[in-house]
Design an enzyme around this catalytic site. Structure first.
Site, short mmCIF file in Angstrom:
data_model
loop_
_atom_site.label_atom_id
_atom_site.label_comp_id
_atom_site.label_asym_id
_atom_site.label_seq_id
_atom_site.Cartn_x
_atom_site.Cartn_y
_atom_site.Cartn_z
N TYR A 1 -14.76 0.91 -7.72
CA TYR A 1 -16.26 1.96 -7.64
C TYR A 1 -16.34 1.47 -8.66
O TYR A 1 -17.82 1.62 -8.29
CB TYR A 1 -15.07 3.58 -7.44
CG TYR A 1 -14.36 3.18 -5.89
CD1 TYR A 1 -15.69 3.14 -4.67
CD2 TYR A 1 -12.66 3.32 -5.94
CE1 TYR A 1 -14.41 3.57 -3.30
CE2 TYR A 1 -12.68 4.09 -4.94
CZ TYR A 1 -13.49 3.28 -3.56
OH TYR A 1 -12.23 3.20 -2.81
N GLU B 1 7.08 -6.92 1.01
CA GLU B 1 6.46 -7.69 1.90
C GLU B 1 5.11 -8.17 1.49
O GLU B 1 4.92 -8.73 2.44
CB GLU B 1 5.53 -5.53 1.61
CG GLU B 1 6.10 -4.28 2.10
CD GLU B 1 6.15 -4.25 3.47
OE1 GLU B 1 5.39 -5.05 5.29
OE2 GLU B 1 6.78 -3.56 4.49
N LYS C 1 -1.77 -1.80 -4.13
CA LYS C 1 -2.44 -0.52 -4.04
C LYS C 1 -1.65 0.61 -4.06
O LYS C 1 -0.97 0.62 -3.08
CB LYS C 1 -3.45 -0.34 -2.22
CG LYS C 1 -4.45 0.66 -2.36
CD LYS C 1 -4.80 0.29 -1.26
CE LYS C 1 -6.03 2.11 -0.92
NZ LYS C 1 -6.88 2.17 0.50
N SER D 1 -9.58 6.07 -5.08
CA SER D 1 -10.48 6.88 -5.31
C SER D 1 -10.00 7.93 -7.00
O SER D 1 -10.63 8.05 -7.49
CB SER D 1 -11.24 7.62 -4.07
OG SER D 1 -9.67 7.67 -3.22
N ARG E 1 -10.77 9.78 2.21
CA ARG E 1 -11.05 10.61 2.85
C ARG E 1 -11.96 11.44 2.45
O ARG E 1 -12.87 11.64 4.18
CB ARG E 1 -9.59 10.91 2.87
CG ARG E 1 -8.34 9.80 3.03
CD ARG E 1 -7.26 10.35 3.25
NE ARG E 1 -6.44 9.76 2.56
CZ ARG E 1 -4.93 9.69 3.03
NH1 ARG E 1 -3.94 11.07 2.86
NH2 ARG E 1 -4.03 8.52 2.77
N LYS F 1 1.21 9.99 6.09
CA LYS F 1 1.53 8.23 6.07
C LYS F 1 2.81 7.80 5.99
O LYS F 1 2.58 6.04 6.19
CB LYS F 1 0.16 7.83 6.11
CG LYS F 1 -1.17 8.33 6.01
CD LYS F 1 -2.29 7.34 5.92
CE LYS F 1 -3.81 8.32 6.79
NZ LYS F 1 -4.35 7.11 6.88
N LYS G 1 0.57 -1.23 0.45
CA LYS G 1 0.11 0.27 0.17
C LYS G 1 0.98 1.02 0.12
O LYS G 1 1.53 1.65 1.42
CB LYS G 1 -1.13 0.09 0.93
CG LYS G 1 -1.86 0.92 0.84
CD LYS G 1 -3.12 0.72 2.50
CE LYS G 1 -3.75 1.97 2.53
NZ LYS G 1 -4.35 2.30 3.84
#
Length: 338
Positions: free
Chosen positions: A317, A237, A252, A278, A209, A221, A199
């Site tokens: 989406y 990872e 992602k 998004s 968000r 982050k 991610k």
């Protein structure tokens, strides 16, 4: 008429829709798609998200009607995200562990009404914390091990509610191992883990968000999400999550990271899920709403590219629209009466 002495004419394989279809290397199917749902407490709610045209926040009664429709045209899986009222948020995100929060109610309600539907629950604290961070935030830093302990409890609770798969999206070290151990100890050995393995600290998450009303109050982050410049780190990872017991790995975002999907696919035998986030969705929709791009064509192409890169499944989406288009495409050809 001029005819060149060509032995190879690749255009012969493109001369008609029927010929093209039988040699098509990658096909988009309804079972490839996972629909992300934003759930909100209340009733009669279907609120369009301004920065995500055509995407809504739903109350359970309203989303149930939509699920009934979508399941008839091939929907197989959903992933749930909570929209939490500000008065239920605090520093530690304690409401995430409450058995009557909207995620828990959503898992129970959807599995009761649609038992064959695969329900995936997102495991993170950012919708529940005042800081907007994915873990316990203290002294301008997210505390890894204490956050992981909390995720283990949340995962067990979601499994108890009936989640088929839990999806930790926090990017804390060791969380897959801890979640697997906790669920196994409580008897949930058949509840899967879809780990957000790679991610990235992407600029493409803003509309998401907005949807959750979850914005960072301080810091960023980048101390836990990955540097967009790195790909070997993503493979590490994925490897660590596989060793810790993940059943699926996720990349992602998707569209900007097709190279990462390719390499992940080459380096694991686990399913690779990709998240068309998004920002990717909203950029496409902005161009479509201006009349610059054809909505159906560009969305299908964007998802086909992700699958071609090696994704086993795609969170998008646009899933409701794509299911409709695929159902339309599957209608039989009209034939002349002989």
């Amino acid at each position: 008429m001029i005819r060149l002495p060509l032995l190879k004419r690749p255009r012969r394989n493109r001369k008609s829709a029927a010929v093209r279809s039988i040699i098509q290397e990658t096909q988009l199917c309804s079972s490839d798609l996972i629909w992300p749902i934003f759930l909100k407490d209340g009733s009669g709610i279907r609120e369009e998200i301004k920065s995500m045209p055509g995407v809504y926040r739903w109350s359970l009664d309203m989303v149930s009607k939509e699920l009934e429709r979508l399941c008839t045209i091939g929907l197989k899986a959903v992933i749930l995200f909570p929209v939490i009222d500000a008065n239920k948020k605090e520093q530690f995100g304690s409401y995430a562990s409450h058995p009557y929060n909207i995620v828990c109610k959503g898992i129970q309600a959807i599995k009761k009404s649609f038992p064959e539907l695969c329900v995936i629950s997102d495991i993170a604290l950012d919708p529940f914390t005042t800081s907007g961070h994915d873990g316990i935030f203290h002294n301008n830093y997210v505390i890894n091990d204490e956050s992981v302990r909390v995720y283990g409890g949340i995962a067990v609770m979601h499994a108890e509610m009936g989640a088929d798969i839990v999806a930790p999206s926090d990017m804390m070290d060791g969380r897959v191992k801890h979640i697997r151990e906790q669920m196994d100890q409580m008897g949930f050995v058949n509840t899967g883990i879809l780990s957000y393995s790679a991610k990235y600290a992407s600029a493409l998450y803003g509309p998401f968000r907005d949807a959750l009303s979850s914005h960072l109050q301080s810091g960023d982050k980048r101390t836990y999400q990955m540097d967009p410049a790195n790909v070997q780190e993503a493979l590490l990872e994925c490897q660590l999550d596989e060793e810790e017991g993940a059943d699926m790995v996720m990349i992602k975002p998707a569209g900007f990271y097709l190279d990462v999907i390719v390499k992940a696919r080459e380096n694991t035998h686990l399913p690779v899920v990709a998240y068309q986030v998004s920002g990717e969705f909203s950029m496409i929709m902005a161009a479509c709403l201006h009349g610059w791009l054809n909505k159906e064509s560009v969305i299908k192409e964007s998802l086909l590219a992700i699958k071609r890169a090696g994704a086993t499944a795609i969170i998008s989406y646009a899933t409701p629209w794509v299911l409709e288009w695929l159902a339309k495409d599957a209608l039989p050809f009209e034939r002349s009466v002989l």
